[in-house]
Design a protein around this motif. Structure first.
Motif: not given
Length: 329
Positions: A304-327
């Motif tokens: 659960v910690l891994t999955v939640v941490g991955t979601v947090i890292s995805d959101i942070l990545l989308a914030l610092i680099d908009p090119r990788i946002r889903y879609g």
């Protein structure tokens, strides 16, 4: 952005269901179960167990029934807050793992913070001042950090603490603060014990982060947008921190989800050496004794910690680099 987060949360829930099935399958892989081993152990010493007690335990946990029956009883119990019963410790699983998992998250989370606080400035400096004396020193320190095993570093610290200060390092609290409520004296006692495992766990990770950040930043510094920013007369510190550092952080941010579980699994030997009451040694012991509900609960919570941490890292990545946002939106 909201749609991106909702899609990530839905994917997280589906992943957690799949992870729970895999976690239960893993703890079911060894032949037999703990109850069978426990009965055999008692029989070898001449002790006897009431057959009605054995039958009640088998019925309660579905032991001997098909996989899906046992999994359904296990997962519905967890949803209701019941993580099962530890056959070895003879206590509810939640009581056992609550304190241990909290200690793991606290110690290893602080190790991650220390790791990033040290690695970021050194990595940036080593890239900007490539082939300078500071870069060479950072490289040598990084190789030393990677080469020394964590348990060996822990042993060295234990030896030096005994020689220099006459104290033996071990545990996270003094006996008088072991079961006390959190207060300023208890926090100070915790920090006076926890600095050693935090330093040990952060060392190798810091060296690795420095090397990754240096390599990524060197690639970014050569790109045309950096030359253009310099040509516009922006201050050098602003040119570096505003653009290339943000992009160079992408690989580091994407690993946030893996850091804590990796530290928990990687800190087992350190925890044993330093006698730390964390989740790692308990997980190892539960696996060797086939204490299935205890092992399954720890594995599931780490997942659960891994999955939640991955979601947090995805959101942070989308914030610092908009090119990788889903879609691409």
């Amino acid at each position: 952005m909201i749609g991106f987060i909702i899609r990530r949360l839905i994917a997280m829930l589906l992943t957690l269901v799949a992870v729970s099935i895999v976690a239960f399958a893993i703890i079911q892989l060894p032949p037999g179960d703990y109850l069978t081993s426990y009965i055999a152990q008692l029989a070898s010493t001449g002790d006897q167990v009431d057959p009605r007690v054995i039958e009640n335990l088998r019925r309660q946990y579905g032991l001997g029934e098909p996989f899906y029956v046992q999994y359904w009883k296990w997962i519905t119990g967890i949803v209701q807050g019941d993580f099962g019963h530890s056959f070895e410790w003879k206590r509810p699983v939640w009581e056992l793992i609550w304190g241990r998992l909290g200690n793991s998250v606290l110690v290893e989370g602080m190790a991650v913070v220390v790791m990033w606080l040290i690695a970021l400035p050194i990595g940036i400096y080593a890239a900007v001042r490539k082939y300078s004396l500071g870069d060479y020193l950072a490289t040598v320190a990084g190789f030393i950090g990677l080469a020394i095993p964590n348990f060996f570093f822990a042993l060295i610290l234990m030896y030096l603490a005994y020689i220099w200060f006459g104290t033996t390092m071990g545990g996270l609290f003094s006996p008088e603060f072991e079961n006390a409520r959190w207060s300023l004296p208890r926090i100070w006692d915790f920090l006076s014990h926890a600095w050693a495992p935090i330093l040990v766990l952060a060392t190798a990770g810091t060296a690795e982060l420095i090397r990754i950040l240096r390599a990524n930043l060197l690639d970014e510094l050569k790109k045309p947008y950096v030359v253009t920013a310099r040509a516009k007369g922006l201050p050098e510190w602003k040119v570096i921190l505003k653009y290339p550092v943000r992009l160079a952080l992408n690989p580091l941010v994407s690993t946030i989800g893996w850091l804590l579980p990796a530290l928990v699994s990687g800190s087992v030997i350190v925890s044993v050496v330093l006698n730390l009451p964390t989740a790692g040694p308990m997980l190892l012991r539960s696996l060797t004794t086939q204490d299935m509900y205890l092992a399954g609960a720890i594995i599931l919570l780490l997942s659960v910690l891994t999955v939640v941490g991955t979601v947090i890292s995805d959101i942070l990545l989308a914030l610092i680099d908009p090119r990788i946002r889903y879609g691409g939106k």
